[in-house]
Design a protein around this motif. Structure first.
Motif, mmCIF file in Angstrom:
data_model
loop_
_atom_site.group_PDB
_atom_site.id
_atom_site.type_symbol
_atom_site.label_atom_id
_atom_site.label_comp_id
_atom_site.label_asym_id
_atom_site.label_seq_id
_atom_site.Cartn_x
_atom_site.Cartn_y
_atom_site.Cartn_z
ATOM 1 N N ILE A 69 0.853 -1.193 0.000
ATOM 2 C CA ILE A 69 0.000 0.000 0.000
ATOM 3 C C ILE A 69 0.888 1.242 0.000
ATOM 4 O O ILE A 69 1.668 1.439 0.937
ATOM 5 C CB ILE A 69 -0.915 0.023 1.249
ATOM 6 C CG1 ILE A 69 -1.826 -1.209 1.256
ATOM 7 C CG2 ILE A 69 -1.734 1.314 1.282
ATOM 8 C CD1 ILE A 69 -2.578 -1.389 2.566
ATOM 9 N N PRO A 70 0.811 2.097 -1.023
ATOM 10 C CA PRO A 70 1.619 3.325 -1.002
ATOM 11 C C PRO A 70 1.217 4.219 0.171
ATOM 12 O O PRO A 70 0.028 4.506 0.357
ATOM 13 C CB PRO A 70 1.279 3.991 -2.336
ATOM 14 C CG PRO A 70 0.696 2.920 -3.190
ATOM 15 C CD PRO A 70 0.012 1.975 -2.258
ATOM 16 N N ILE A 71 2.183 4.624 0.963
ATOM 17 C CA ILE A 71 1.963 5.601 2.037
ATOM 18 C C ILE A 71 2.798 6.820 1.651
ATOM 19 O O ILE A 71 4.018 6.816 1.773
ATOM 20 C CB ILE A 71 2.365 5.042 3.406
ATOM 21 C CG1 ILE A 71 1.545 3.778 3.712
ATOM 22 C CG2 ILE A 71 2.162 6.091 4.500
ATOM 23 C CD1 ILE A 71 1.983 3.047 4.975
ATOM 24 N N VAL A 72 2.144 7.846 1.153
ATOM 25 C CA VAL A 72 2.838 8.938 0.481
ATOM 26 C C VAL A 72 3.630 9.800 1.456
ATOM 27 O O VAL A 72 4.765 10.175 1.195
ATOM 28 C CB VAL A 72 1.836 9.800 -0.312
ATOM 29 C CG1 VAL A 72 2.560 10.934 -1.037
ATOM 30 C CG2 VAL A 72 1.075 8.937 -1.309
ATOM 31 N N ASN A 73 3.036 10.140 2.588
ATOM 32 C CA ASN A 73 3.667 11.066 3.528
ATOM 33 C C ASN A 73 3.668 10.525 4.949
ATOM 34 O O ASN A 73 2.739 9.813 5.356
ATOM 35 C CB ASN A 73 2.930 12.411 3.530
ATOM 36 C CG ASN A 73 3.000 13.122 2.200
ATOM 37 O OD1 ASN A 73 4.053 13.576 1.787
ATOM 38 N ND2 ASN A 73 1.868 13.214 1.515
ATOM 39 N N LYS A 74 4.725 10.878 5.678
ATOM 40 C CA LYS A 74 4.782 10.636 7.115
ATOM 41 C C LYS A 74 4.990 11.998 7.761
ATOM 42 O O LYS A 74 5.937 12.714 7.419
ATOM 43 C CB LYS A 74 5.924 9.686 7.503
ATOM 44 C CG LYS A 74 5.773 8.279 6.923
ATOM 45 C CD LYS A 74 6.358 8.211 5.522
ATOM 46 C CE LYS A 74 6.172 6.837 4.895
ATOM 47 N NZ LYS A 74 6.678 6.844 3.491
ATOM 48 N N ARG A 75 4.103 12.363 8.674
ATOM 49 C CA ARG A 75 4.065 13.725 9.174
ATOM 50 C C ARG A 75 3.908 13.753 10.695
ATOM 51 O O ARG A 75 3.570 12.750 11.315
ATOM 52 C CB ARG A 75 2.903 14.488 8.530
ATOM 53 C CG ARG A 75 3.041 14.624 7.022
ATOM 54 C CD ARG A 75 1.747 15.061 6.371
ATOM 55 N NE ARG A 75 1.934 15.409 4.965
ATOM 56 C CZ ARG A 75 0.938 15.643 4.124
ATOM 57 N NH1 ARG A 75 -0.312 15.556 4.522
ATOM 58 N NH2 ARG A 75 1.187 15.977 2.870
ATOM 59 N N ILE A 76 4.136 14.911 11.262
ATOM 60 C CA ILE A 76 3.986 15.130 12.701
ATOM 61 C C ILE A 76 3.096 16.348 12.906
ATOM 62 O O ILE A 76 3.208 17.339 12.176
ATOM 63 C CB ILE A 76 5.354 15.366 13.373
ATOM 64 C CG1 ILE A 76 6.238 14.122 13.274
ATOM 65 C CG2 ILE A 76 5.184 15.775 14.837
ATOM 66 C CD1 ILE A 76 7.680 14.379 13.679
ATOM 67 N N SER A 77 2.219 16.275 13.888
ATOM 68 C CA SER A 77 1.497 17.470 14.340
ATOM 69 C C SER A 77 1.757 17.643 15.827
ATOM 70 O O SER A 77 1.898 16.655 16.560
ATOM 71 C CB SER A 77 -0.008 17.351 14.074
ATOM 72 O OG SER A 77 -0.572 16.277 14.809
#
Length: 454
Positions: A69-77
């Motif tokens: 499964i493509p996971i495009v972004n890994k981010r933090i909030s």
């Protein structure tokens, strides 16, 4: 459990129709980092994010590889920095040091973006919140991955017009300070009404003060999948059309739920929500505008567009909530111009105007998003646009936002390139009649009568 048929169907959606998980976003509370000393505060922030997010990117890549499964972004909030820095920061320059700390740790852990350089000022502004807001242009100019948001209104409190007026000036200053990059700083700045605490999407993501110490939120996508499904029911009645969208949204959300649960287990961090938005990309075939045209419009922006978008948004939500017990964030259909090739084409052909986009925001997720306007647009005009969008959100009890980019040195008809997921956009005309006397009034637009529900 996901059965063999679902696996085969999901693989087909990934291979042929641009299905992806748009983002895994790790929300981190920074409330326990607060200190009266600025150096200590920055050190506390750096250490906590580094500790909790150190394995985020690798975990996302492992899940993507194992499940296909493509996971495009890994981010933090993170917790809105206006809260976190209130004791230590005495000036806008003090807040900029926090932005630089956030940028440094974001680069070290490898995430695409970090959101939460934010202030919640829908009813009033403290001195710290005003200092953070005034620091935004420089903060976004000296960082690469930090995103900023300001909430200026809500259904319960009304619209803080002092903050709206100030944000018109801040957007212009941000454009000026990043003009060598086609005013790219404004692409990392969003002004909200009714901002949610658990949004995984940038630039508006922040970790609300009501959230747990850390949480995993996942945003899914899949406009191409929906469009392909609708091709099979061309000419059918609205009941068939709606059922098709609901069933497809259910399948898309199931993929996000799988990724969210797996990420939560591997990182040992609680699962928060799935944001089941249809988030487009500049890729051909991955467009919300294309869905609207498949429904029956010659071009997005034609008469009937708002009705078609309202139906699409509602059916996406109805299908998605059946696939996950915890749906949140924004959830619906995004209509960013620069990130959607179909929207770009509609603007170029004259089918889609700023005013039509505003009408469409009454019935879909977010609001006026990634729209390039002439660089000489007045700050008061931008404030008026923000006020209009906030009013739509306030009265309709929904989240609305403005992420608008006055591109310094460019005018109507020219094109601006942002690159990557941010895409490119034609510069759109803006109504040049003045609203200066309106936005110059001080105080707050009161909450609507239907907000009184205690």
């Amino acid at each position: 459990m996901i059965n063999k048929f679902e696996v085969i169907e999901t693989n087909k959606m990934i291979d042929n129709y641009n299905l992806d998980v748009r983002t895994i976003t790790l929300g981190i509370s920074l409330l326990d980092c607060i200190s009266d000393d600025l150096d200590t505060l920055n050190q506390n922030i750096y250490q906590k994010i580094k500790k909790l997010a150190g394995k985020l990117v690798q975990t996302g890549e492992d899940i993507s590889k194992e499940y296909g499964i493509p996971i495009v972004n890994k981010r933090i909030s993170v917790t809105p920095i206006a809260f976190v820095g209130a004791s230590a920061c005495k000036s806008p320059e003090d807040f900029v040091t926090i932005a630089q700390t956030l940028d440094r740790v974001a680069k070290e852990v490898g995430v695409n973006f970090l959101g939460g350089y934010s202030a919640i000022v829908n009813k009033g502004m403290t001195a710290a919140e005003e200092n953070l807001i005034r620091s935004i242009p420089k903060a976004l100019a000296v960082t690469e991955r930090v995103c900023s948001s300001v909430n200026v209104g809500s259904t319960k409190t009304g619209i803080n017009m002092d903050a709206v007026r100030l944000m018109g000036e801040i957007v212009k200053q941000t454009a000026e300070m990043t003009k060598e990059q086609d005013s790219l700083g404004c692409a990392k700045l969003v002004v909200f009404c009714n901002a949610p605490d658990d949004n995984p999407f940038m630039a508006g993501a922040f970790h609300g003060v009501s959230e747990a110490d850390a949480i995993i939120n996942v945003g899914v996508s899949g406009p191409g999948v929906v469009r392909h499904a609708l091709k099979k029911v061309r000419g059918e009645n609205f009941e068939v059309l709606c059922d098709t969208i609901k069933k497809t949204a259910f399948k898309i959300t199931r993929v996000g739920q799988l990724v969210a649960k797996e990420a939560s287990k591997r990182l040992d961090i609680p699962f928060g929500i799935i944001d089941l938005s249809l988030a487009p990309t500049p890729a051909i075939g991955d467009s919300v505008a294309d869905i609207l045209e498949e429904i029956g419009l010659e071009r997005a922006g034609a008469p009937g567009t708002t009705a078609a978008l309202a139906m699409l948004n509602d059916q996406v939500k109805k299908g998605g909530v059946m696939a996950s017990s915890y749906v949140g964030g924004l959830s619906g259909a995004f209509i960013p111009v620069s990130e959607d090739q179909g929207m770009i084409d509609a603007v170029k052909e004259g089918a889609l105007t700023l005013e039509k986009l505003e009408a469409m925001t009454c019935v879909c997720s977010v609001g006026l998003d990634m729209i390039a306007i002439p660089g000489d647009t007045k700050a008061t005009t931008i404030a008026g646009i923000i006020a209009d969008e906030a009013a739509i959100g306030m009265v309709n009890q929904k989240t609305t936002a403005v992420r608008i980019i006055p591109v310094i040195g460019k005018g109507v008809g020219e094109t601006v390139e942002f690159g990557g997921l941010l895409g490119y956009a034609p510069v759109m005309p803006v109504n040049n009649f003045s609203c200066e006397r309106f936005v110059s009034r001080t105080g707050r637009i009161p909450a609507p009568i239907h907000s009184f529900k205690n």
